[in-house]
Scaffold this motif. Structure first.
Motif, PDB file in Angstrom:
ATOM      1  N   SER A  33       0.838  -1.196   0.000  1.00 33.57           N
ATOM      2  CA  SER A  33       0.000   0.000   0.000  1.00 33.57           C
ATOM      3  C   SER A  33       0.857   1.224   0.000  1.00 33.57           C
ATOM      4  O   SER A  33       1.761   1.344   0.800  1.00 33.57           O
ATOM      5  CB  SER A  33      -0.897   0.006   1.234  1.00 33.57           C
ATOM      6  OG  SER A  33      -1.517   1.235   1.368  1.00 33.57           O
ATOM      7  N   SER A  35       1.674   5.453   0.290  1.00 31.17           N
ATOM      8  CA  SER A  35       1.282   6.564   1.156  1.00 31.17           C
ATOM      9  C   SER A  35       1.884   7.816   0.600  1.00 31.17           C
ATOM     10  O   SER A  35       2.835   7.782  -0.160  1.00 31.17           O
ATOM     11  CB  SER A  35       1.775   6.320   2.575  1.00 31.17           C
ATOM     12  OG  SER A  35       1.551   7.439   3.369  1.00 31.17           O
ATOM     13  N   TRP A  73       0.065   0.181   6.681  1.00 30.13           N
ATOM     14  CA  TRP A  73      -0.297   1.474   6.064  1.00 30.13           C
ATOM     15  C   TRP A  73      -1.807   1.714   6.163  1.00 30.13           C
ATOM     16  O   TRP A  73      -2.267   2.799   6.450  1.00 30.13           O
ATOM     17  CB  TRP A  73       0.164   1.515   4.625  1.00 30.13           C
ATOM     18  CG  TRP A  73      -0.015   2.862   3.994  1.00 30.13           C
ATOM     19  CD1 TRP A  73       0.883   3.855   3.909  1.00 30.13           C
ATOM     20  CD2 TRP A  73      -1.211   3.348   3.366  1.00 30.13           C
ATOM     21  NE1 TRP A  73       0.336   4.938   3.286  1.00 30.13           N
ATOM     22  CE2 TRP A  73      -0.951   4.663   2.945  1.00 30.13           C
ATOM     23  CE3 TRP A  73      -2.467   2.841   3.145  1.00 30.13           C
ATOM     24  CZ2 TRP A  73      -1.879   5.437   2.292  1.00 30.13           C
ATOM     25  CZ3 TRP A  73      -3.402   3.617   2.490  1.00 30.13           C
ATOM     26  CH2 TRP A  73      -3.088   4.892   2.080  1.00 30.13           C
ATOM     27  N   ILE A  74      -2.614   0.655   5.925  1.00 24.76           N
ATOM     28  CA  ILE A  74      -4.071   0.778   6.014  1.00 24.76           C
ATOM     29  C   ILE A  74      -4.488   1.171   7.433  1.00 24.76           C
ATOM     30  O   ILE A  74      -5.384   1.995   7.646  1.00 24.76           O
ATOM     31  CB  ILE A  74      -4.743  -0.542   5.603  1.00 24.76           C
ATOM     32  CG1 ILE A  74      -4.520  -0.788   4.094  1.00 24.76           C
ATOM     33  CG2 ILE A  74      -6.231  -0.513   5.891  1.00 24.76           C
ATOM     34  CD1 ILE A  74      -5.215   0.184   3.188  1.00 24.76           C
ATOM     35  N   VAL A  94      -4.465   5.891  -1.500  1.00 24.13           N
ATOM     36  CA  VAL A  94      -5.390   4.779  -1.717  1.00 24.13           C
ATOM     37  C   VAL A  94      -5.547   4.499  -3.215  1.00 24.13           C
ATOM     38  O   VAL A  94      -5.627   3.352  -3.640  1.00 24.13           O
ATOM     39  CB  VAL A  94      -6.761   5.101  -1.074  1.00 24.13           C
ATOM     40  CG1 VAL A  94      -7.788   4.052  -1.461  1.00 24.13           C
ATOM     41  CG2 VAL A  94      -6.625   5.141   0.438  1.00 24.13           C
ATOM     42  N   CYS A 118      -6.999  -8.149  -0.863  1.00 22.77           N
ATOM     43  CA  CYS A 118      -6.368  -6.818  -0.871  1.00 22.77           C
ATOM     44  C   CYS A 118      -7.343  -5.774  -1.413  1.00 22.77           C
ATOM     45  O   CYS A 118      -7.504  -4.691  -0.839  1.00 22.77           O
ATOM     46  CB  CYS A 118      -5.094  -6.845  -1.708  1.00 22.77           C
ATOM     47  SG  CYS A 118      -3.750  -7.771  -0.955  1.00 22.77           S
ATOM     48  N   ILE A 121     -10.065  -4.967   1.140  1.00 27.37           N
ATOM     49  CA  ILE A 121      -9.635  -4.070   2.227  1.00 27.37           C
ATOM     50  C   ILE A 121      -9.521  -2.636   1.716  1.00 27.37           C
ATOM     51  O   ILE A 121      -9.923  -1.680   2.384  1.00 27.37           O
ATOM     52  CB  ILE A 121      -8.296  -4.560   2.814  1.00 27.37           C
ATOM     53  CG1 ILE A 121      -8.519  -5.855   3.609  1.00 27.37           C
ATOM     54  CG2 ILE A 121      -7.672  -3.496   3.718  1.00 27.37           C
ATOM     55  CD1 ILE A 121      -7.281  -6.469   4.160  1.00 27.37           C
ATOM     56  N   ILE A 122      -8.984  -2.479   0.496  1.00 27.98           N
ATOM     57  CA  ILE A 122      -8.838  -1.134  -0.076  1.00 27.98           C
ATOM     58  C   ILE A 122     -10.211  -0.481  -0.246  1.00 27.98           C
ATOM     59  O   ILE A 122     -10.417   0.683   0.107  1.00 27.98           O
ATOM     60  CB  ILE A 122      -8.097  -1.204  -1.423  1.00 27.98           C
ATOM     61  CG1 ILE A 122      -6.633  -1.611  -1.195  1.00 27.98           C
ATOM     62  CG2 ILE A 122      -8.144   0.137  -2.146  1.00 27.98           C
ATOM     63  CD1 ILE A 122      -5.898  -1.927  -2.462  1.00 27.98           C
ATOM     64  N   CYS A 125     -11.605   0.537   3.016  1.00 24.56           N
ATOM     65  CA  CYS A 125     -10.890   1.727   3.510  1.00 24.56           C
ATOM     66  C   CYS A 125     -11.419   2.985   2.813  1.00 24.56           C
ATOM     67  O   CYS A 125     -11.631   4.021   3.450  1.00 24.56           O
ATOM     68  CB  CYS A 125      -9.392   1.569   3.276  1.00 24.56           C
ATOM     69  SG  CYS A 125      -8.414   2.962   3.901  1.00 24.56           S
ATOM     70  N   ARG A 174       3.663   6.349   7.942  1.00 24.52           N
ATOM     71  CA  ARG A 174       3.158   5.890   6.649  1.00 24.52           C
ATOM     72  C   ARG A 174       4.270   5.891   5.608  1.00 24.52           C
ATOM     73  O   ARG A 174       4.384   4.983   4.793  1.00 24.52           O
ATOM     74  CB  ARG A 174       2.003   6.792   6.160  1.00 24.52           C
ATOM     75  CG  ARG A 174       0.703   6.593   6.899  1.00 24.52           C
ATOM     76  CD  ARG A 174      -0.493   7.103   6.083  1.00 24.52           C
ATOM     77  NE  ARG A 174      -0.269   8.431   5.525  1.00 24.52           N
ATOM     78  CZ  ARG A 174      -0.479   9.555   6.209  1.00 24.52           C
ATOM     79  NH1 ARG A 174      -0.917   9.495   7.455  1.00 24.52           N
ATOM     80  NH2 ARG A 174      -0.274  10.720   5.652  1.00 24.52           N
TER      81      ARG A 174
END
Length: 636
Positions: A33, A35, A73-74, A94, A118, A121-122, A125, A174
Motif C-alpha cells: 500500500s 502513502s 499502512w491501512i 489509496v 487486498c 480491504i482497499i 478503507c 506511513r
C-alpha cells in the motif's frame, strides 16, 4: 508518499530500516500500500522524544514482507481523522494502491486468493474514509489485526499510541512502511522492464512532491498567458512598424529640407563673395537672406510639425492600445452574453422538444429489432442454435457418462437413465449450462469496468455501469424534485431502453473481442468435460459456432433489458408444479397433476409486470413422489 509510474513529479529517495521478519509476515495475505508523505515546518523548540514512542516506531519499521507493510499502512490511514491535513495525501495513496496491486497481480507476483482480499480491504478503507463510522472502523481494524495474528491487548496498545502521536509522526510512519514496499516495486519494474524509461523503473523508490502537480498547472497557465501577451505585443509591434514608417517619411522630408538649406547656405556664401563687386549681387543677396529667413522659418515649422506628428503618433498608439483593451473587454462581455443567450435558447428548445408526445412513448414500433414479435423469433433461433451446438449423438462425439450424471445431479435431475437416454438429458443440461454462463456474464458485466483508466475492450462494461447510475440519478430527480412535466418520470425508462437497444445492435460486434474470446474458451472448456469431439473438422467449427451463440445470447439479454416492463429470465426449480401456460414438456393432460419438473433446460422469459410470455420454459418431467403416476410407473 509513493509515486506512480504515470507521474512526472520530482522525487527524492529515502531508505527504510528493517529489523528482520516477524511471525506476522509469513501469515499475511495482504498486498503493498502506498502513502503520501508531506514535509512539515516545526516552529516549537525540539523536545526530548518519549521513549515509549520507539515501540510503535519499531513495530512499523520491522518486517520485510510487503503484505504486512500494506496492512500497517491501512491501519495508519484508518486512524487518521478525516479533517486532518493529510486527507488529500491519504486519498492519493489509496488510489495508487490499486495501481500497484494491479501491477503485482498482472506480473503474476501474487495469486488471486491474495489479490481479492487486498482489493476488498482497499474498497472498505475508501468507504470508511468517505463516511467515517465507528462500527466500520472497528470491523476493518479487527479484520486486519486478525490477518496479522495480533493479540487484542497488543492491538489496543498500538491504536492508543497512534492517537497520542501527532499528525506529522503518523505521516512519517506511513512514509516508513511504504518505502520498503516501493523498493520491491522498483525492483520488480527493473526486472520485468515493464516501464518505458529507467526513471520509471529504477527510481520508483521515492517521495512524490504532492504540490508539484498544482505548480505545473500554474506554470502551464502562466505559459498560456505569456503566449497571449506575446500575441498582443506582436500586434502592437505591427502597429508601431506602420507608425515608424510614417515617422521615417517625415524624417526624410526633414533631412531633405536640411540638405536644401545647406545648398542655399553654399549659394548664399557664393553670392556674398560677389556682393563687393556688384551691387546687384548685393540686392540678390538681400533677397536670398530674406529667402533664407523664410526657409529657416519653414524649417522650424517643419520641425515643430514633426514633433507634433511624433506626439500624435504616441498619442494614437496609446489611444489604440486603450481602444484595443476596451474592445477586447467589450467583445468578451458580448461573448459571455451570447453564450448565456445560447444556453437559454438551448434549454428552451430542449424543453419544447421534451414536451413532444414521442418523448413519452416507451413502446417499440414493429419496424424495430426490439419489438416483442422479433424478440420471440430471436429466442426461437437461439433455441435452435443451442440444440445443434450441444448435440452429443454421432460417431464423432464421445461422452463422459460419469461427468454427465454429476452435472445432471447438480440440476437435481432424479431420472434413472440408461446409455441411450443420458445423451438426450446431457444435451439439454449443456444448453442450460451455456445459457447460465452467458447470462451470468451479462448480469455482472458492470464489474469489468475499470474506473482508473479507459479501455476499448471494456466499452460495453463502461456503458452498462454508467447507465445504471444515470438511471438511478434520473429516478431521484423525478422523485425528489418538484415539477409538472410528463417527461422526467419517463426519462429513466427511455435511457434504459435506448442504451440497451444500442448494445443489442452493436454490443460486442467486434472481431476477436477479448471478453467474447474469454467466454468462448470458458464454455468450450466446460463442454470438453462432458463430451469430446473426435473429428478434427467438426472440432474446428466449434469455436465459430460458440462465438455466434455467445453473441446471440448477449444480444438477447440486452434486448430483454430494453423492454418495458423489463423481461425476466426465470429457471423452474426441480420439483416445481407444471403450469402449462408457462412450461413446455412431455406429459399427458389427464395426469398433469401427478407430474412435476425434473429439471429445466431452457428458462421462462416473461415481462415483469404485464406477464407477457416471450418464451415458455422447456423442461423434463417426472412423477411426483407420492403421486398416482409414480405408483403406475412402479407397477410397469
Amino acid at each position: 508518499m509513493g509515486g506512480s509510474s504515470d507521474s512526472n513529479e520530482p522525487r527524492r529517495t529515502k531508505s527504510s530500516a528493517s529489523n528482520g521478519n516477524t511471525n506476522n509476515d509469513t501469515n499475511s495475505t495482504l498486498s503493498n500500500s502506498p502513502s503520501t508523505f508531506t514535509s512539515f515546518t516545526f516552529s516549537a523548540p525540539v523536545q526530548p522524544i518519549d521513549q515509549s514512542h520507539w515501540s510503535i516506531v519499531e513495530w512499523f519499521g520491522n518486517g520485510s514482507n510487503w503484505q504486512v507493510d500494506f496492512a500497517k499502512w491501512i491501519i495508519l490511514a484508518i486512524e487518521e481523522p478525516r479533517e486532518s491535513s493529510e486527507q488529500p495525501n491519504i486519498e492519493t495513496g489509496v488510489k495508487i494502491i490499486n495501481r500497484e496491486i494491479e501491477e503485482l497481480y498482472s506480473a503474476g507476483m501474487i495469486p488471486k486468493e491474495t489479490y481479492n482480499p487486498c482489493l476488498d480491504i482497499i474498497n472498505k478503507c475508501k468507504i470508511f474514509r468517505l463516511n467515517p463510522d465507528k462500527d466500520k472502523r472497528e470491523h476493518l481494524l479487527q479484520m486486519i489485526f486478525n490477518r496479522l495474528q495480533m493479540k487484542y491487548n497488543d492491538a489496543i496498545q498500538i491504536i492508543n499510541m497512534l492517537r497520542q502521536i501527532s499528525i506529522e509522526q503518523r505521516s512519517v510512519l506511513r512514509f516508513m512502511t511504504h518505502q520498503k514496499v516501493q523498493a520491491k516495486i522498483a525492483y520488480l519494474r527493473t526486472t520485468l522492464k515493464s516501464h518505458k524509461t529507467t526513471y520509471d523503473m529504477e527510481r520508483y523508490h521515492c517521495i512524490t512532491n504532492p504540490y508539484y502537480d498544482e505548480v505545473f498547472k500554474q506554470k502551464q497557465a502562466a505559459v498560456l498567458e505569456c503566449s497571449n501577451l506575446n500575441a498582443s505585443i506582436k500586434a502592437v509591434k505591427a502597429s508601431n512598424v506602420e507608425l515608424n514608417e510614417r515617422y521615417s517619411d517625415i524624417f526624410n522630408d526633414h533631412h531633405r529640407v536640411n540638405q536644401e538649406l545647406i545648398e542655399l547656405k553654399e549659394k548664399n556664401e557664393k553670392l556674398y563673395n560677389e556682393v563687393n563687386d556688384n551691387k546687384i549681387l548685393t540686392t540678390k543677396y538681400e533677397k536670398l537672406v530674406v529667402t533664407n529667413k523664410e526657409l529657416l522659418k519653414a524649417k522650424e515649422a517643419l520641425k515643430k510639425q514633426g514633433e507634433e506628428i511624433v506626439k500624435e503618433i504616441m498619442e494614437n498608439h496609446t489611444k489604440m492600445t486603450q481602444d484595443r483593451d476596451k474592445m477586447i473587454k467589450q467583445l468578451q462581455e458580448e461573448a459571455k452574453e451570447l453564450r448565456q443567450e445560447a444556453k437559454s435558447a438551448k434549454e428552451e428548445a430542449t424543453t419544447y422538444q421534451a414536451a413532444l408526445g414521442s418523448a413519452t412513448n416507451i413502446r417499440w414500433s414493429d419496424s424495430t429489432l426490439n419489438n416483442p414479435i422479433q424478440l420471440t423469433k430471436d429466442i426461437e433461433n437461439l433455441q435452435h442454435s443451442l440444440t445443434v451446438f450441444t448435440k452429443v449423438k454421432g460417431k464423432s462425439i464421445k461422452i463422459n457418462e460419469d461427468a454427465a450424471k454429476k452435472l445432471l445431479a447438480e440440476y437435481q435431475c432424479k431420472a434413472n437413465l440408461d446409455h441411450k437416454e443420458i445423451k438426450n438429458y446431457l444435451a439439454a443440461a449443456l444448453q442450460r449450462m451455456i445459457l447460465e454462463t452467458i447470462f451470468y456474464f451479462a448480469d455482472n458485466l458492470f464489474k469489468y469496468a475499470n474506473h482508473d483508466s479507459f479501455s476499448d475492450k471494456l466499452l460495453e462494461s463502461y456503458i452498462v455501469y454508467y447507465t445504471h447510475y444515470l438511471i438511478k440519478n434520473t429516478n431521484l430527480l423525478a422523485t425528489t424534485r418538484e415539477g409538472k412535466d410528463s417527461v422526467t418520470a419517463i426519462t429513466p425508462v427511455k435511457i434504459r431502453q435506448q442504451v440497451y437497444a444500442a448494445l443489442g445492435s452493436r454490443g460486442f460486434a467486434k472481431p476477436n473481442h477479448p471478453l467474447v474470446s474469454h467466454l468462448i474458451n470458458k464454455i468450450l472448456g466446460k463442454m470438453e468435460m462432458y463430451r469430446e469431439v473426435i473429428d478434427d473438422g467438426n472440432k474446428n467449427e466449434l469455436r465459430s459456432d460458440a462465438e455466434k451463440i455467445i453473441r446471440t445470447g448477449l444480444q438477447l439479454w440486452f434486448c430483454l433489458k430494453a423492454q418495458e416492463p423489463i423481461a425476466k429470465v426465470q429457471w423452474f426449480k426441480a420439483g416445481a408444479h407444471l403450469e402449462s401456460h408457462l412450461i413446455v414438456g412431455a406429459w399427458e393432460n389427464d395426469n398433469i397433476k401427478e407430474m412435476e419438473v425434473d429439471f429445466a433446460y431452457f428458462p421462462l422469459i416473461m415481462s415483469e409486470h404485464d406477464n407477457q410470455v416471450f418464451s415458455k420454459a422447456q423442461v423434463f418431467v417426472r412423477p411426483k413422489a407420492n403421486g398416482r403416476t409414480k405408483k403406475l410407473f412402479g407397477i410397469f
